[in-house]
Design a protein around this motif. Structure first.
Motif, PDB file in Angstrom:
ATOM      1  N   THR A 128       0.831  -1.210   0.000  1.00  0.00           N
ATOM      2  CA  THR A 128       0.000   0.000   0.000  1.00  0.00           C
ATOM      3  C   THR A 128       0.861   1.255   0.000  1.00  0.00           C
ATOM      4  O   THR A 128       0.379   2.337   0.334  1.00  0.00           O
ATOM      5  CB  THR A 128      -0.936  -0.003   1.220  1.00  0.00           C
ATOM      6  N   SER A 129       2.102   1.125  -0.390  1.00  0.00           N
ATOM      7  CA  SER A 129       2.963   2.298  -0.574  1.00  0.00           C
ATOM      8  C   SER A 129       2.763   2.852  -1.978  1.00  0.00           C
ATOM      9  O   SER A 129       2.928   2.132  -2.964  1.00  0.00           O
ATOM     10  CB  SER A 129       4.432   1.919  -0.369  1.00  0.00           C
ATOM     11  N   TYR A 130       2.406   4.152  -2.067  1.00  0.00           N
ATOM     12  CA  TYR A 130       2.167   4.738  -3.385  1.00  0.00           C
ATOM     13  C   TYR A 130       3.434   4.800  -4.220  1.00  0.00           C
ATOM     14  O   TYR A 130       3.384   5.061  -5.420  1.00  0.00           O
ATOM     15  CB  TYR A 130       1.552   6.143  -3.238  1.00  0.00           C
ATOM     16  N   HIS A 166      -5.399   5.861   1.003  1.00  0.00           N
ATOM     17  CA  HIS A 166      -4.331   6.235   1.929  1.00  0.00           C
ATOM     18  C   HIS A 166      -4.624   7.638   2.431  1.00  0.00           C
ATOM     19  O   HIS A 166      -4.023   8.619   1.980  1.00  0.00           O
ATOM     20  CB  HIS A 166      -2.976   6.180   1.209  1.00  0.00           C
ATOM     21  N   PRO A 219      -4.525   2.582   5.462  1.00  0.00           N
ATOM     22  CA  PRO A 219      -4.109   2.327   4.070  1.00  0.00           C
ATOM     23  C   PRO A 219      -4.511   0.923   3.627  1.00  0.00           C
ATOM     24  O   PRO A 219      -4.293  -0.048   4.342  1.00  0.00           O
ATOM     25  CB  PRO A 219      -2.594   2.482   4.125  1.00  0.00           C
TER      26      PRO A 219
END
Length: 825
Positions: free
Chosen positions: A657-659, A694, A731
């Protein structure tokens, strides 16, 4: 050495011997010359341990009505498997190192007291050990120790009960079983003869001699009748059996060691062996069960087991009428049919009526359910034979109360799970009665099996639940999560921690779905795996489902379909409702022991699923957009680009879930238009987008996401909007869907996405539910078309229908199409 009582007995015996030898012909060791009938039965501890006087009187009078005079009680003492004591007994004992079984009544006294009252004779078994077959023929010290144990038990039984019940306490039963496989050397046979003499000599020396019965068995695969004859001749020559002792071999028909065609050969040979020992009697220990499913033998088979050896034996005892044919433990039809035989001299021959209204139904979760109306009979229906494609595949038969206390009846339905999808099956059902007479067939009825249809949406996954009582401590339900965690156990390993084990008593499982939802399908994944007496894992007898909206008032909705015949491994039990119904709480009540012989036993389960057919938020199986070309207007933000224009349809989801994960592409505030070209017109049933939620970075799901379709890429028609919201305030990936009830055809799909902040997306997918089965068995096969295709649109070379070359478009001039004008082909 004889006391007054024995002197009187001796005198009377001499007198009677004189009368019978003078006044009647000699009948020593005489064969049965009249109508053969049963003289007695074994009664095992497991059946009678809780009987009171009334139950004993009821059973013994039933046996008397059937002309029986003997009962044989198995071992009254057995080894303590916990190791705390040498032996545990069924009566109060003072033998050092032994103890009476905890919470156990004196079944020896109960048996003898009631036998004395009704005038029946009891052969009393002494001791047995669970490790007999491991040690009997090879460990001389162990074997002789067992015989001395037997003498201790015999002495105590004699002192406690013989004078109290002088008529009922009639004989001894040597509990240990000898076969025709383990005593194949002179050394082993001498060892067995010595062991028997330890008992026989002790009883003689202690003036406690009564007729003694032993019941060996045979397996036709292990030797010949002549070998067994020679073995026993050798042993009889070296043992101290006396006149009146009884050699009563198990006929082994029920257990499968012999069969109706060959068992008489063994008795013919054993008769010669018994004749070599003056005064020894030959009886038959007639097996009244069927080992393939531990059901009761019908009376016609019992008659054959008597009739075919009547020229060899003097009498018949059974293993065991009380367990398998007595009205106290099974349907009274067995007993009534046997009494009818005694009265008329022949087994009755009236068949039951033909079963009516046979129906076959394909079960959505797999298998076929047969249902029919019960048959009738002049005495009663015993069961039903199930035929598939002309072959007998199974039988349903009356259950014993001993094994199914609350449900001794018989089913008029049958679940067949051993079918293959798309195959046609023809079923028939015939009834049979307690005399073995068979009815005319119901059917045949034809039905085609389908692929199991498991509904897509598992709405119980991760839900909380309660179990009462809890799973067994050896196979626990860790943290009450295993039934709904979606983790399936290894089907070949019952010790896999994903399985939880329930023993003997019913279990109640209540699943809380969190809120009211539509429910339509219920599936339990269970195990069938036998590991001897210590771990018998069987299907449940019954699994009932009820539902509730408030957790207080429940409505029954049905039972999971329980198979009648299965193979080792895991299997799914299912119930599918015709229409969905609203519920929050789902109650499953599981009753153990699904097959006729399986109670008490274990139930092992790893998953209980509640499902519905709502595809709205579930991926349909056929992804048709992967690898297609598309455009995005305006393009993704330069800091979070769409590298090479492939990320939206390459099937690669972001791994976190890290952009900053490169699979995400970023769209800043505003509206984006995505147009996907499927290459040609295809069936479109579902469009979905995978978005990043997020909130800490102002990344949200779209305010709106509208779907349009087109045949030409110019004229678009709106078909709906994506929907779906994040489940938590943290997130996560949020997948939004538009799922149509009916598919539509189009080549171009346009998605118009509007957001007030950042939108990050990694996949857009177009799907439908149309998937060809993988095995194309008709490819390039020959065929005939009559009449042939039209001359303008021919079938070139008679290959086009099976060459797997599909037309490239909907243009009828494409040569892959063939055309048939009006009429019938």
């Amino acid at each position: 050495m004889y006391n007054k009582f024995y002197i009187n007995v001796l005198c009377m015996t001499v007198f009677l011997f004189f009368i019978f030898t003078v006044c009647t012909p000699c009948t020593a060791n005489a064969a049965v010359t009249t109508q053969p009938k049963l003289a007695g039965t074994f009664i095992q501890e497991g059946l009678m341990k809780d009987w009171d006087d009334a139950k004993w009187q009821s059973e013994l009078r039933l046996l008397k009505d059937a002309g029986m005079e003997y009962i044989i009680i198995g071992a009254v003492a057995e080894n303590d498997r916990s190791g705390e004591y040498t032996m545990l007994t069924n009566y109060p004992t003072s033998i050092p190192g032994c103890a009476m079984k905890p919470n156990h009544q004196d079944t020896v006294d109960l048996c003898l007291r009631n036998a004395e009252l009704v005038g029946m004779k009891v052969f009393m078994g002494t001791n047995c050990r669970s490790d007999w077959f491991q040690n009997m023929a090879k460990d001389e010290k162990w074997l002789y120790a067992r015989m001395h144990e037997s003498n201790l038990i015999a002495d105590e039984l004699w002192e406690k009960y013989k004078s109290k019940y002088p008529n009922a306490f009639y004989g001894w039963y040597w509990c240990y079983e000898v076969d025709n496989a383990n005593y194949n050397t002179t050394e082993k046979r001498d060892r067995l003869a010595n062991a028997l003499n330890i008992i026989l000599d002790h009883l003689d020396d202690a003036n406690k001699r009564l007729p003694i019965m032993l019941c060996p068995f045979m397996n036709a695969k292990c030797s010949t009748p002549q070998d067994y004859e020679n073995m026993w001749k050798y042993i009889f020559e070296r043992t101290h059996f006396a006149e009146g002792d009884i050699f009563a071999p198990q006929d082994s028909v029920g257990a499968g060691g012999t069969n109706l065609d060959n068992f008489a050969e063994w008795f013919e040979a054993l008769k010669r062996a018994v004749d070599s020992k003056p005064g020894l009697k030959l009886w038959s220990d007639l097996e009244t069960f069927d080992h393939t499913d531990w059901t009761a033998a019908t009376i016609d088979r019992i008659y054959i087991q008597m009739d075919r050896i009547k020229q060899y034996v003097e009498n018949y005892v059974t293993f065991a009428y009380s367990h398998y044919q007595s009205p106290n433990n099974i349907n009274e039809g067995y007993h009534a049919t046997y009494l009818d035989y005694l009265k008329n001299g022949v087994v009755e021959t009236n068949p039951p009526s033909q079963p009516q209204n046979l129906e076959a139904k394909v079960l959505p979760t797999g298998g076929i359910l047969l249902d029919w109306d019960e048959s009738t009979d002049n005495i009663g229906v015993c069961g039903y034979y199930i035929y598939r494609n002309g072959e007998l595949i199974d039988k349903l038969q009356m259950r014993r109360k001993e094994k199914r206390p609350s449900t001794p009846g018989i089913d008029t339905h049958y679940v067949d799970l051993s079918v293959s999808a798309l195959n046609l099956y023809n079923y028939e059902v015939r009834a049979f009665d307690f005399a073995g007479n068979i009815s005319a067939a119901a059917g045949p009825i034809a039905v085609t099996a389908n692929q199991p249809k498991i509904f897509a949406n598992n709405i119980s996954k991760g839900c909380s639940y309660t179990i009462s009582p809890s799973a067994d401590i050896e196979y626990p339900d860790t943290d009450n999560k295993e039934l709904t965690d979606g983790v399936y156990a290894d089907s070949s390993n019952y010790s896999d921690p994903a399985w939880q084990g329930w023993y003997n008593e019913p279990r109640e499982v209540i699943v809380d779905l969190g809120d009211i939802k539509e429910v339509q399908q219920f599936i339990a994944n269970c195990l069938y795996d036998r590991h001897g007496e210590d771990l018998e894992i069987f299907p449940p007898y019954k699994m009932e489902v009820s539902i509730s909206e408030d957790g207080l008032t429940y409505i029954d909705v049905g039972e999971l379909a329980i198979p009648h015949k299965i193979s080792k491994g895991s299997y799914k039990l299912g119930l599918t409702l015709e229409q969905p119904i609203n519920a929050r709480y789902i109650k499953l009540i599981s009753t153990p022991g699904g097959l006729p012989w399986t109670w008490p036993c274990w139930t092992f389960i790893d998953e209980f699923e509640v499902r519905n057919n709502d595809y709205s938020y579930i991926d349909l199986p056929n992804l048709i957009s992967r690898g297609c070309s598309y455009t995005v207007t305006p393009q993704a933000h330069e800091r979070y680009p769409d590298t090479s224009g492939k990320e939206l349809i390459n099937g690669e989801y972001a791994s976190s879930t890290s952009y900053l994960d490169s699979a995400w592409q970023g769209w800043d505030a505003g509206t984006r238009e995505v147009v996907i070209d499927l290459g040609n017109n295809k069936k479109i049933q579902q469009v979905s987008g995978s978005f990043l939620y997020h909130p800490d970075y102002y990344m949200y799901t779209p305010r709106s996401a509208t779907v349009w379709v087109s045949d030409d890429g110019v004229n678009f028609t709106e078909i709906g909007c994506l929907s779906g919201v994040p489940s938590k305030n943290q997130p996560e990936r949020c997948k939004q869907y538009l799922t149509l009830t009916d598919a539509i055809e189009a080549r171009y799909v346009k998605l118009t996405v509007t957001g007030g902040a950042w939108i990050f997306v990694d996949e857009i997918e177009i799907r439908n539910s149309f998937i060809d089965l993988p095995n194309i068995i008709s490819k390039n096969c020959s065929y005939n078309v009559t009449p042939k295709a039209h001359i303008d649109y021919p079938d070139t070379g008679d290959k086009e229908l099976t060459d797997r070359i599909f037309a490239k478009s909907t243009n009828y001039l494409d040569s892959a199409w063939q055309g048939w004008d009006a009429g019938t082909r």
